[in-house]
Design a protein around this motif. Structure first.
Motif, PDB file in Angstrom:
ATOM      1  N   UNK A   1      12.123   7.602  -2.680  1.00  0.00           N
ATOM      2  CA  UNK A   1      11.206   8.268  -1.746  1.00  0.00           C
ATOM      3  C   UNK A   1      10.099   7.321  -1.281  1.00  0.00           C
ATOM      4  N   UNK A   2      10.393   6.038  -1.262  1.00  0.00           N
ATOM      5  CA  UNK A   2       9.386   5.041  -0.902  1.00  0.00           C
ATOM      6  C   UNK A   2       8.972   5.165   0.558  1.00  0.00           C
ATOM      7  N   UNK A   3       7.677   5.235   0.769  1.00  0.00           N
ATOM      8  CA  UNK A   3       7.113   5.282   2.124  1.00  0.00           C
ATOM      9  C   UNK A   3       5.998   4.255   2.285  1.00  0.00           C
TER      10      UNK A   3
ATOM     11  N   UNK B   1      -2.996  -1.460  -4.495  1.00  0.00           N
ATOM     12  CA  UNK B   1      -3.115  -0.207  -3.731  1.00  0.00           C
ATOM     13  C   UNK B   1      -1.761   0.493  -3.602  1.00  0.00           C
ATOM     14  N   UNK B   2      -0.829   0.150  -4.485  1.00  0.00           N
ATOM     15  CA  UNK B   2       0.519   0.744  -4.442  1.00  0.00           C
ATOM     16  C   UNK B   2       0.803   1.490  -5.742  1.00  0.00           C
ATOM     17  N   UNK B   3       1.772   2.375  -5.681  1.00  0.00           N
ATOM     18  CA  UNK B   3       2.240   3.015  -6.910  1.00  0.00           C
ATOM     19  C   UNK B   3       3.758   3.025  -6.914  1.00  0.00           C
ATOM     20  N   UNK B   4       4.305   2.914  -8.147  1.00  0.00           N
ATOM     21  CA  UNK B   4       5.748   2.749  -8.332  1.00  0.00           C
ATOM     22  C   UNK B   4       6.309   3.787  -9.258  1.00  0.00           C
TER      23      UNK B   4
ATOM     24  N   UNK C   1       0.844  -1.193   0.000  1.00  0.00           N
ATOM     25  CA  UNK C   1       0.000   0.000   0.000  1.00  0.00           C
ATOM     26  C   UNK C   1       0.880   1.245   0.000  1.00  0.00           C
ATOM     27  N   UNK C   2       0.537   2.206  -0.851  1.00  0.00           N
ATOM     28  CA  UNK C   2       1.232   3.490  -0.839  1.00  0.00           C
ATOM     29  C   UNK C   2       2.346   3.615  -1.849  1.00  0.00           C
ATOM     30  N   UNK C   3       3.296   4.498  -1.517  1.00  0.00           N
ATOM     31  CA  UNK C   3       4.373   4.927  -2.406  1.00  0.00           C
ATOM     32  C   UNK C   3       5.569   3.973  -2.353  1.00  0.00           C
TER      33      UNK C   3
END
Length: 124
Positions: free
Chosen positions: A20-22, A121-124, A13-15
């Protein structure tokens, strides 16, 4: 000695952008994992439910992940498509040409590790 596929289903989930991966990764508990005959087109199977798969000729077997997202399928040696049922829909974020889900080959007397990462639910 037995053979098959084992692994873990993880929800991302998330960035996950480099530098800048969180984002977070957590085990996907209580998720059905299904072994099917190989070389299935994800676009023609994408709307099937678990009940649909269980009555289809391509169905081999299924199990459910534990609290840690871990699963194990005992299978005969051969080639299989192994997918997770995320939110009731078939999911595998791995394709070959023509939207064919990637397959896994099970050798005699051995278990193959096959992890499934739910990146919906993630983005790359």
């Amino acid at each position: 000695m037995s053979a098959g596929v084992h692994g873990k289903v993880t929800k991302h989930t998330g960035n996950f952008m480099p530098g800048c991966a969180t984002g977070t990764k957590v085990p996907h508990a209580s998720i059905p994992v299904v072994a099917l005959a190989p070389l299935l087109n994800s676009q023609t199977c994408g709307t099937k439910t678990l009940a649909d798969f269980k009555t289809s000729p391509e169905f081999v077997c299924s199990t459910v992940t534990d609290a840690n997202g871990v699963y194990k399928l005992t299978l005969s040696p051969g080639e299989y498509t192994v997918i997770a049922m995320i939110d009731g829909k078939p999911y595998l974020n791995s394709y070959n040409d023509g939207w064919i889900w990637t397959t896994v080959v099970v050798p005699e007397n051995s278990f193959v590790e096959w992890n499934i990462d739910d990146t919906s639910a993630a983005y790359f």
